[in-house]
Motif scaffolding. Structure first.
Motif, PDB file in Angstrom:
ATOM      1  N   GLU A 288      37.580  42.998  25.550  1.00 51.85           N
ATOM      2  CA  GLU A 288      36.987  42.287  26.668  1.00 51.85           C
ATOM      3  C   GLU A 288      37.818  41.562  27.265  1.00 51.85           C
ATOM      4  O   GLU A 288      37.673  41.249  28.686  1.00 51.85           O
TER       5      GLU A 288
ATOM      6  N   GLU B  77      39.395  42.993  30.889  1.00 45.79           N
ATOM      7  CA  GLU B  77      38.780  42.711  32.180  1.00 45.79           C
ATOM      8  C   GLU B  77      39.070  41.256  32.509  1.00 45.79           C
ATOM      9  O   GLU B  77      39.151  40.791  33.726  1.00 45.79           O
ATOM     10  N   ARG B  78      38.971  40.457  31.667  1.00 45.91           N
ATOM     11  CA  ARG B  78      39.159  38.824  31.964  1.00 45.91           C
ATOM     12  C   ARG B  78      40.623  38.459  32.475  1.00 45.91           C
ATOM     13  O   ARG B  78      40.925  37.604  33.348  1.00 45.91           O
TER      14      ARG B  78
ATOM     15  N   ASP C 177      40.852  39.772  35.859  1.00 49.18           N
ATOM     16  CA  ASP C 177      40.262  38.960  36.752  1.00 49.18           C
ATOM     17  C   ASP C 177      41.058  37.681  37.376  1.00 49.18           C
ATOM     18  O   ASP C 177      41.135  37.153  38.246  1.00 49.18           O
TER      19      ASP C 177
ATOM     20  N   ARG D 125      44.061  45.314  40.207  1.00 48.74           N
ATOM     21  CA  ARG D 125      43.679  46.507  39.687  1.00 48.74           C
ATOM     22  C   ARG D 125      43.928  47.611  40.450  1.00 48.74           C
ATOM     23  O   ARG D 125      43.886  47.699  41.762  1.00 48.74           O
TER      24      ARG D 125
END
Length: 831
Positions: free
Chosen positions: A413, A416-417, A420, A430
């Protein structure tokens, strides 16, 4: 089927004398007639027939044809002949990949001009291919060293150049000291030149590239290709698509124009564990960041890296090395300063040429950190981690620790965080990157297509006008390699006029790699005499894409990948209306002798003496009988005797005098003969469709043995015998074309058997009358039963329970379950 076979001499001795099988006589006879009557000349359209393009990878004419060539080309020829007899209009062309290092190096070794050497080899190879009995349309022959061909290499280059798909750039190239030229990444095998085996080094120079990376994602789309899976995997691995994050470390403290050092990682969840940064030796910031006290060691290290190939540098078996620059970079997520090193295991051609070192979660970084005393910080914790030091890098998912606000999150998880947060803070983004680099195709050698570019002091890089093509390769140039293109020393070639401004200018002196020639040759075969374009669009629409391509798996990430790139680029240029050149691909295996590969460079085995002794048909069939075509085989001269005995048996069966056979035969014997012929027909046709030449020949051997035994009974009619002979000859024709043609004529049939259709079969006659049903008890085989082919389930169980062997295993046991697989298996579960 019927026959009009004439009556043979009834005197056995006279018949044997006249009808002895003499391959050398009949093979030359039919090769001359096939050529004279144009049996294999292929029109673009034949009413009532679909087209089938059967293409085999064409050879380098750098030596004679050897038996390894025969292994490839005999099987491919059998396939083309098979499809022809299935009713297709078959295009099966041949040509010569006559430019490039293989021919040039061989010419230099022989001290002969490459053109003279190459054309002499082509003449000899053409003769050898004809001696094989190959059904090539020689009217479509290509020679890539001819100006009529390489003119269109230059034309397509100009099209790609105009579209931005061909460009010149300075950078580090793979350099072979022996061949004295650059080689593409795909041509480096285990750190060595795939042509000569010399260790590859790195050299900075101007080079020409095709922008193959523009099609990276398209090239990964292979679901619709009927290709071996291993080739698809090899191409996907070579393209090497990786999703990750470009992350910027702060280097503003050094007052350089660049204030950020960008690294690429596929594991951004480990970014809080970065304790060092490593630059590729070729990275442009190495010189600027290296501090005075470290300069000598860094310069020496960079020079050493330039003499080491990328393959060697990234080998998993090689110890990772590096030197500190004395500079530091700051991680903007945690404000930590980490040292910057130079390490040759980092490549400038992958990602950004800079990587962050996360030793707790990367095997390579872990070893590197331990060697150089760098910190190892855990940021992804295993479930049972107690906070102690790791004995090895932890690579699996886990729980985020030492990662600020992301502590406690599952690492999957946090990927992605954290990404971000990096994008929101504008300290990275990215990105998808690829292992594959653009195709470097320029060579500093003589024997290749001149690149049609002019260098003008006023106008810069200027393409040669299409009307001035071809830019001809001069015959008079010194062709021996010196480390730069021999054309650079030919004033008549290099000095020219700029087509834009009319001022004196210089031609480009590099030549194209031979893989450019073979990236589109399949298109040229459709219309090889076309003089106004590289190919006739109508002819291409008639034949392309290639229905069946055949050749070696060693071309997976070179020729096959380059051809796919050309197909997609030419589609986008509007020159073709398809994007995959080869619909189906079959890779033949490797032929070896004495446990070594047969090749022209080592362990050659010449076919001419073998053909003179045994005949081409025997060599063809022996090669196809060695084993499955895709698995290769082990050559042994002794093995030829079995094939020659079989061919002699085929000859003997076909020339027997049928006049003495009864008008009414024995029904059971006749049925046995007819069934054997139909079963063989079905088996052989289905096996030929799947390139199973070895089992096709095995089936024909069984049929010839059955026919010999049935003949000895003297109780079959001439009609039944002739039908079986016809079937045997028609099925043999793709494999042994000469003997089949000769016996077809001798049995009273019109020329040519290769224009005939394969025989069909009656499914009822071809069905097995008796089948073997296996009996298992608690999963173990206990009996095999010979039962009628139409046996029912009840009858199968009844036969099983009646077997004395089965009874002995069932004594005192209870059958709790019965399973029947029709025609194959009775399974009893007992207790």
């Amino acid at each position: 089927m019927t026959t009009t076979r004439s009556r043979q001499d009834r005197d056995p001795e006279a018949a044997r004398s006249r009808d002895r099988y003499e391959p050398s006589t009949i093979e030359a006879k039919w090769q001359e007639r096939w050529e004279r009557e144009g049996v294999y000349r292929t029109p673009d359209h034949v009413p009532g027939k679909d087209n089938w393009y059967a293409l085999v990878m064409f050879p380098y004419p750098s030596g004679d044809v050897h038996i390894g060539h025969w292994y490839q080309y005999a099987g491919a020829d059998a396939h083309a002949r098979f499809k022809r007899m299935q009713g297709y209009n078959v295009l099966h062309p041949m040509g010569f990949d006559s430019f490039g290092l293989p021919a040039e190096n061989a010419a230099i070794a022989s001290n002969i001009h490459p053109r003279i050497y190459t054309e002499a080899n082509i003449a000899n190879m053409r003769r050898q291919f004809r001696s094989m009995g190959a059904g090539y349309d020689w009217d479509r022959e290509l020679e890539t060293h001819s100006p009529e061909y390489y003119r269109w290499n230059q034309y397509l280059f100009l099209k790609l150049y105009k579209a931005g798909l061909a460009y010149r750039s300075r950078g580090f190239a793979n350099w072979c000291e022996s061949c004295q030229t650059t080689v593409a990444n795909e041509q480096v095998l285990d750190g060595a030149c795939e042509r000569c085996g010399t260790t590859i080094v790195r050299r900075e120079m101007d080079q020409w590239f095709f922008r193959i990376t523009a099609y990276a994602d398209e090239l990964l789309e292979m679901d619709d290709l009927d290709w071996p899976n291993k080739i698809k995997v090899m191409q996907a691995n070579w393209i090497g698509r990786s999703g990750g994050v470009d992350f910027d470390f702060d280097i503003s403290e050094y007052g350089l124009a660049e204030t950020r050092l960008t690294t690429f990682t596929t594991r951004i969840d480990t970014v809080y564990g970065a304790t060092f940064v490593v630059l590729a030796p070729e990275h442009p910031l190495v010189e600027q960041l290296t501090q005075p006290e470290q300069r000598e060691s860094v310069v020496g290290y960079v020079e050493q890296a330039a003499r080491t190939s990328e393959i060697e540098r990234t080998s998993t078996e090689r110890e990772k090395t590096g030197v500190p620059t004395g500079a530091y970079a700051t991680n903007p997520l945690n404000a930590e300063r980490v040292p910057i090193l130079v390490g040759d295991y980092v490549l400038a051609t992958y990602g950004t040429g800079a990587v962050m070192g996360v030793p707790a979660h990367d095997d390579r970084d872990f070893v590197f950190a331990k060697k150089y005393g760098l910190p190892v910080r855990v940021v992804i914790a295993p479930d049972d981690w107690d906070g102690s030091d790791l004995e090895e890098a932890y690579l699996a998912p886990g729980t985020q620790v030492n990662s600020d606000e992301f502590d406690g999150l599952p690492s999957a998880e946090s990927i992605e965080r954290i990404a971000d947060k990096i994008e929101a803070g504008q300290i990275g983004h990215r990105r998808v990157t690829y292992r594959m680099r653009d195709w470097q195709f320029s060579r500093q050698r003589y024997w290749g297509t001149p690149i049609p570019i002019i260098h003008c002091k006023s106008c810069g890089t200027v393409p040669v006008p299409v009307s001035d093509l071809p830019v001809r390769l001069p015959d008079e140039a010194e062709f021996k390699p010196t480390g730069r293109s021999p054309l650079a020393d030919d004033p008549d070639f290099i000095n020219t006029i700029c087509p834009d401004c009319g001022e004196p200018a210089r031609r480009e002196t590099d030549t194209m790699d031979t893989f450019v020639d073979s990236s589109w040759y399949h298109l040229r075969f459709a219309s090889p005499q076309e003089s106004e374009a590289p190919f006739d669009p109508d002819a291409v629409r008639a034949w392309l894409p290639v229905h069946q391509y055949m050749g070696g798996a060693e071309h997976a990430v070179m020729h096959l990948l380059y051809s796919r790139f050309f197909g997609k680029a030419l589609r986008d240029l509007g020159l073709v209306d398809f994007d995959e050149p080869f619909t189906r691909l079959f890779n033949q295996g490797l032929l070896i002798k004495d446990h070594r590969k047969i090749s022209k460079r080592s362990n050659p085995l010449a076919p001419d003496a073998l053909v003179a002794r045994y005949g081409a048909d025997a060599i063809r069939c022996y090669l196809m009988f060695l084993g499955p075509w895709d698995q290769g085989g082990d050559w042994s001269d002794d093995g030829l005797s079995g094939i020659t005995r079989w061919l002699n048996r085929v000859w003997d069966l076909a020339v027997r005098d049928i006049a003495g056979l009864p008008e009414v035969g024995d029904p059971e014997t006749e049925r046995e003969l007819v069934r054997a012929a139909h079963k063989t027909t079905r088996r052989a046709v289905l096996d030929l469709e799947r390139f199973k030449f070895n089992t096709t020949i095995a089936a024909l051997m069984e049929l010839s043995g059955d026919m010999n035994r049935i003949w000895d009974r003297g109780s079959v009619t001439a009609a039944a015998w002739s039908d079986a002979i016809e079937r045997m000859l028609l099925i043999t024709a793709p494999l042994a074309p000469h003997i089949a043609e000769e016996l077809w004529e001798r049995t009273g049939h019109p020329f040519s058997i290769h224009n005939e259709a394969l025989p069909g079969w009656d499914d009822e006659l071809a069905a097995d009358e008796v089948i073997t049903v296996v009996v298992q008890i608690n999963g173990k085989v206990r009996e095999r039963l010979e039962l009628p082919a139409d046996v029912t389930e009840d009858q199968a169980f009844e036969a099983a329970f009646a077997s004395d062997r089965v009874k002995s295993y069932l004594d005192g046991a209870e059958v709790v379950r019965r399973i029947y697989v029709p025609g194959k298996l009775v399974n009893l579960v007992v207790r």
